[in-house]
Motif scaffolding. Structure first.
Motif, short mmCIF file in Angstrom:
data_model
loop_
_atom_site.label_atom_id
_atom_site.label_comp_id
_atom_site.label_asym_id
_atom_site.label_seq_id
_atom_site.Cartn_x
_atom_site.Cartn_y
_atom_site.Cartn_z
N VAL B 15 0.80 -0.72 0.35
CA VAL B 15 -0.15 0.18 0.34
C VAL B 15 0.50 1.42 -0.30
CG1 VAL B 15 -1.64 1.34 1.08
CG2 VAL B 15 -1.35 -1.45 1.86
N HIS B 16 0.42 1.93 -0.77
CA HIS B 16 1.15 3.43 -0.90
C HIS B 16 0.40 4.37 -0.71
CE1 HIS B 16 4.43 1.97 -3.05
NE2 HIS B 16 3.19 1.08 -3.81
N ILE B 17 0.53 5.84 0.32
CA ILE B 17 -0.12 6.02 0.71
C ILE B 17 0.56 7.96 1.36
CG2 ILE B 17 -1.47 7.48 3.02
CD1 ILE B 17 -2.00 4.38 4.00
N ALA B 53 -1.10 1.38 7.13
CA ALA B 53 -1.64 -0.16 6.86
C ALA B 53 -1.59 -0.97 8.42
CB ALA B 53 -0.83 -0.39 5.87
N PRO B 56 0.05 -4.71 6.51
CA PRO B 56 0.40 -4.69 5.32
C PRO B 56 0.68 -6.26 4.36
CG PRO B 56 2.21 -4.26 7.34
CD PRO B 56 0.69 -3.72 8.10
N CYS B 62 -5.50 -5.29 -4.87
CA CYS B 62 -7.01 -5.32 -5.35
C CYS B 62 -7.41 -3.67 -5.94
CB CYS B 62 -8.23 -5.74 -4.22
SG CYS B 62 -8.23 -4.65 -2.91
N ASN B 63 -6.71 -2.97 -4.84
CA ASN B 63 -6.44 -1.79 -5.66
C ASN B 63 -7.97 -0.93 -5.40
OD1 ASN B 63 -4.35 0.36 -6.40
ND2 ASN B 63 -3.84 -1.06 -7.44
N TRP B 75 -2.69 3.88 -3.13
CA TRP B 75 -3.48 2.64 -4.15
C TRP B 75 -1.92 1.93 -4.01
CZ3 TRP B 75 -0.35 7.26 -4.61
CH2 TRP B 75 1.48 6.51 -4.39
#
Lengths: 285, 83
Positions: B15-17, B53, B56, B62-63, B75
């Motif tokens: 996960v990128h935030i 996350a 994680p 699944c986006n 994303w």
């Protein structure tokens, strides 16, 4: 977990205009994600995709997407898009606007573009209110819902937008909500590839004006309502999909048919009347 | 019939935030199918609580978080498969 990578749809957005004006919990950003995903999935030629918006919160989408775009005066997105399509029929024209802009102030244009089957995709983000101008009543505000111009609750009859579009002759009519992101992205990608007047209604939260006045909680509570109260019925009769205040929402693809567009009809008619003298219209060169 | 356990290959994601873009609507937290996210106690630059996350390893790339985020702030990317 802060990252240094770029967001996957950043290349489709005008990042110099971010952050956008939409409130926390607003659903318009969700629809933009779906639209961007549909652009990617349908492999649309971005140089030939044009987006036109009217005024309003949803009208800002044209300004935020890095496509050829135009932000028209209030309600006039469809006439502008009609002119664009007729002058350059190669373009894939998308009108992206709100319920107040498309069906109240631009209601007349909406009806006639659907009647003429002008080749364009109309995406209407329906949040049941005029967001940007202060929460006034729109033709889609449900009966008994409070608006700034209806302090005792709306007593007007409402438009059912899929029924309106269907009865005026739209070739593709669908309704989804901001909860149905996957279905919405798929539906938008499918609508891209069709010809004729295509209409997608998206039910979206407006936490600041619609929900606050009606004591419906924040954006997340409305998303949960959309999740719980939606029922998917593809091919449903559009006469039976009207919305009530916090009632059941029928979603799905209601209409999918093929009809000649306005330009097809024009070329055919002139060909019939003028014979070989008529040179088929292919746009202004 | 065999007693061999069925192994299912599952994508793994990261996960990128972008914390400072978040306006704390919590759509991603609510609709993450594997409940990998939670709002953090920290504040971002705007004064909202961005998601983090918390599980994680559960992410399956699944986006959906990307699709739901109205702020273009989250994303995931694929980092391989897991049995």
């Amino acid at each position: 977990m802060t990252t240094t990578q770029a967001h996957p749809i950043e290349y489709l957005l005008r990042m110099d205009r971010m952050p956008h004006i939409w409130c926390p919990g607003c659903g318009i950003g969700v629809t933009v994600n779906c639209f961007a995903r549909a652009l990617q999935d349908s492999k649309a030629d971005l140089d030939k995709t044009v987006i036109v918006s009217g005024i309003g919160c949803t009208g800002r989408v044209a300004g935020y997407l890095k496509l050829d775009s135009f932000h028209t005066t209030h309600g006039r997105a469809i006439p502008f898009a009609t002119g664009l399509k007729l002058a350059n029929p190669e373009l894939n024209v998308v009108v992206y606007s709100g319920d107040g802009d498309l069906t109240a102030i631009g209601g007349n244009h909406f009806i006639h573009a659907a009647r003429r089957n002008i080749d364009m995709l109309v995406i209407c983000v329906n949040n049941f209110t005029y967001g940007m101008t202060g929460g006034q009543l729109t033709p889609t505000t449900p009966y008994s819902a409070v608006a700034s111009t209806a302090p005792y609750g709306s007593f007007e009859k409402t438009f059912s937008l899929p029924f309106l579009a269907d009865s005026c002759g739209a070739v593709y009519v669908a309704r989804w909500t901001t909860f149905h992101v996957r279905q919405l992205a798929r539906c938008m990608a499918e609508a891209f590839t069709k010809r004729g007047f295509r209409f997608i209604e998206i039910i979206s939260p407006c936490p600041t004006l619609y929900q606050r006045r009606n004591k419906l909680g924040d954006g997340l509570s409305f998303m949960k309502y959309l999740k719980e109260s939606s029922e998917c019925k593809d091919g449903a009769d559009t006469r039976a999909v009207a919305l009530d205040f916090q009632g059941k929402i029928i979603v799905g693809k209601f209409v999918d048919r093929d009809q000649p567009t306005w330009l097809d009809d024009m070329n055919r008619r002139y060909r019939e009347k003028l014979g070989d003298k008529y040179e088929e219209y292919k746009g202004i060169k | 019939m065999t007693d061999k356990p069925v192994s299912v290959k599952r994508a793994r994601g990261k996960v990128h935030i972008l914390d400072d873009r978040c306006k704390g609507c919590a759509f991603c937290v609510e609709f993450c199918p594997v409940k990998a996210l939670a709002l953090s106690l920290e504040f971002n630059k705007k004064g909202y609580h961005p998601p983090q996350a918390v599980k994680p390893d559960a992410c399956t790339n699944c986006n959906l978080c990307f699709m739901y985020c109205p702020e273009f702030a989250i994303w995931s990317t694929k980092i391989g498969d897991k049995e």
